[in-house]
Write a protein that holds these residues in place. Sequence first.
Motif, PDB file in Angstrom:
ATOM      1  N   VAL A  73       0.773  -1.307  -0.058  1.00 45.45           N
ATOM      2  CA  VAL A  73       0.005  -0.065  -0.041  1.00 45.45           C
ATOM      3  C   VAL A  73       0.832   1.258  -0.006  1.00 45.45           C
ATOM      4  O   VAL A  73       0.580   2.214  -0.694  1.00 45.45           O
ATOM      5  CB  VAL A  73      -1.147   0.014   1.201  1.00 45.45           C
ATOM      6  CG1 VAL A  73      -1.607   1.200   1.284  1.00 45.45           C
ATOM      7  CG2 VAL A  73      -1.832  -1.364   0.991  1.00 45.45           C
ATOM      8  N   LEU A  74       1.933   1.237   0.679  1.00 48.02           N
ATOM      9  CA  LEU A  74       2.745   2.578   0.883  1.00 48.02           C
ATOM     10  C   LEU A  74       3.494   2.674  -0.231  1.00 48.02           C
ATOM     11  O   LEU A  74       3.634   3.934  -0.954  1.00 48.02           O
ATOM     12  CB  LEU A  74       3.886   2.436   2.001  1.00 48.02           C
ATOM     13  CG  LEU A  74       3.313   2.436   3.445  1.00 48.02           C
ATOM     14  CD1 LEU A  74       4.196   2.144   4.523  1.00 48.02           C
ATOM     15  CD2 LEU A  74       2.513   3.609   3.465  1.00 48.02           C
ATOM     16  N   LEU A  75       4.136   1.553  -1.135  1.00 48.40           N
ATOM     17  CA  LEU A  75       4.711   1.692  -2.172  1.00 48.40           C
ATOM     18  C   LEU A  75       4.044   2.155  -3.330  1.00 48.40           C
ATOM     19  O   LEU A  75       4.115   2.954  -4.259  1.00 48.40           O
ATOM     20  CB  LEU A  75       5.544   0.331  -2.602  1.00 48.40           C
ATOM     21  CG  LEU A  75       6.814   0.117  -1.379  1.00 48.40           C
ATOM     22  CD1 LEU A  75       7.372  -1.185  -2.053  1.00 48.40           C
ATOM     23  CD2 LEU A  75       7.814   1.206  -1.883  1.00 48.40           C
ATOM     24  N   VAL A  80       2.048   6.386  -7.347  1.00 45.37           N
ATOM     25  CA  VAL A  80       1.057   7.308  -7.625  1.00 45.37           C
ATOM     26  C   VAL A  80       1.230   8.617  -7.496  1.00 45.37           C
ATOM     27  O   VAL A  80       1.215   9.527  -8.200  1.00 45.37           O
ATOM     28  CB  VAL A  80      -0.485   6.920  -7.060  1.00 45.37           C
ATOM     29  CG1 VAL A  80      -1.428   7.664  -7.522  1.00 45.37           C
ATOM     30  CG2 VAL A  80      -0.858   5.503  -7.523  1.00 45.37           C
ATOM     31  N   VAL A  81       1.890   9.142  -6.229  1.00 49.42           N
ATOM     32  CA  VAL A  81       2.281  10.344  -6.104  1.00 49.42           C
ATOM     33  C   VAL A  81       3.431  10.943  -6.966  1.00 49.42           C
ATOM     34  O   VAL A  81       3.319  11.927  -7.629  1.00 49.42           O
ATOM     35  CB  VAL A  81       2.780  10.499  -4.706  1.00 49.42           C
ATOM     36  CG1 VAL A  81       3.363  11.947  -4.289  1.00 49.42           C
ATOM     37  CG2 VAL A  81       1.437  10.546  -3.661  1.00 49.42           C
ATOM     38  N   SER A  82       4.113   9.856  -7.300  1.00 44.58           N
ATOM     39  CA  SER A  82       5.333  10.308  -8.090  1.00 44.58           C
ATOM     40  C   SER A  82       4.889  10.407  -9.631  1.00 44.58           C
ATOM     41  O   SER A  82       5.272  11.169 -10.407  1.00 44.58           O
ATOM     42  CB  SER A  82       6.383   9.263  -8.229  1.00 44.58           C
ATOM     43  OG  SER A  82       6.895   9.029  -6.979  1.00 44.58           O
ATOM     44  N   LEU A  83       3.996   9.745  -9.878  1.00 50.35           N
ATOM     45  CA  LEU A  83       3.114   9.835 -11.295  1.00 50.35           C
ATOM     46  C   LEU A  83       2.550  11.056 -11.574  1.00 50.35           C
ATOM     47  O   LEU A  83       2.465  11.641 -12.406  1.00 50.35           O
ATOM     48  CB  LEU A  83       2.238   8.583 -11.459  1.00 50.35           C
ATOM     49  CG  LEU A  83       1.630   8.416 -12.916  1.00 50.35           C
ATOM     50  CD1 LEU A  83       2.705   8.016 -13.863  1.00 50.35           C
ATOM     51  CD2 LEU A  83       0.643   7.151 -12.920  1.00 50.35           C
ATOM     52  N   TRP A 130      -4.391   1.982  -7.036  1.00 48.97           N
ATOM     53  CA  TRP A 130      -4.137   2.568  -5.907  1.00 48.97           C
ATOM     54  C   TRP A 130      -5.555   2.487  -4.934  1.00 48.97           C
ATOM     55  O   TRP A 130      -5.203   1.951  -3.655  1.00 48.97           O
ATOM     56  CB  TRP A 130      -3.618   3.951  -6.040  1.00 48.97           C
ATOM     57  CG  TRP A 130      -3.587   4.815  -4.553  1.00 48.97           C
ATOM     58  CD1 TRP A 130      -2.603   4.501  -3.738  1.00 48.97           C
ATOM     59  CD2 TRP A 130      -4.314   5.666  -3.928  1.00 48.97           C
ATOM     60  NE1 TRP A 130      -2.632   5.205  -2.668  1.00 48.97           N
ATOM     61  CE2 TRP A 130      -3.676   6.059  -2.640  1.00 48.97           C
ATOM     62  CE3 TRP A 130      -5.474   6.372  -4.444  1.00 48.97           C
ATOM     63  CZ2 TRP A 130      -4.082   6.783  -1.812  1.00 48.97           C
ATOM     64  CZ3 TRP A 130      -5.974   7.267  -3.535  1.00 48.97           C
ATOM     65  CH2 TRP A 130      -5.329   7.726  -2.297  1.00 48.97           C
ATOM     66  N   VAL A 131      -6.621   3.048  -5.422  1.00 51.01           N
ATOM     67  CA  VAL A 131      -7.902   3.006  -4.674  1.00 51.01           C
ATOM     68  C   VAL A 131      -8.194   1.373  -4.279  1.00 51.01           C
ATOM     69  O   VAL A 131      -8.475   1.253  -3.218  1.00 51.01           O
ATOM     70  CB  VAL A 131      -8.984   3.500  -5.377  1.00 51.01           C
ATOM     71  CG1 VAL A 131     -10.346   3.309  -4.705  1.00 51.01           C
ATOM     72  CG2 VAL A 131      -8.827   5.076  -5.437  1.00 51.01           C
TER      73      VAL A 131
END
Length: 167
Positions: A73-75, A80-83, A130-131
């Motif tokens: 979940v963390l990775l 997704v944040v990096s994307l 991610w969701v």
Amino acid sequence: MKLPTIGHFCCCVDLITAGKIIGWLGIVSGVLSIIGGFKRLELFLDADVSIALSACWLYGIEKSRPSYLLPTVLLTTIGVVSLYIFDVLFLPFAVYIAATSEKPIKFESIRLASIVLFVILMTMLATYFWVVTNSVYAAVKERSQKLPTVYHGVSRGVSHGTSKVPA
């Protein structure tokens, strides 16, 4: 702030089943990467990590242990944040290139537009997964809290887990 969750994967698949599918796909892709790495004589540390994370993911789902799902979940969240950061930096640059082209419609502009569309679609797909991973984590966490805690064994002379079952 509560993270978004869904009830089913692709509107029809139970989240636990979807989590198991995602875990097995991670293991299969990791094994295929290792096999491909042997053919090209490359390092495959990322495949080893993928297999380990997927194995933890599957174990956490099977045994209702949400802490085993947290690394994935963390990775996934970091990915997704990096994307999104990449999108914020790339998309304005792509629009600038398209706007400053010399001809109204060039092959490069069409190719650039298809790349931008691809990046947007991949971002949407990554966000959905991610969701899903957050939803699977929440479902496993909820399921683990509903399970009774059973103690087995003896500690300090006190026997645990000797409850009487009605006949």
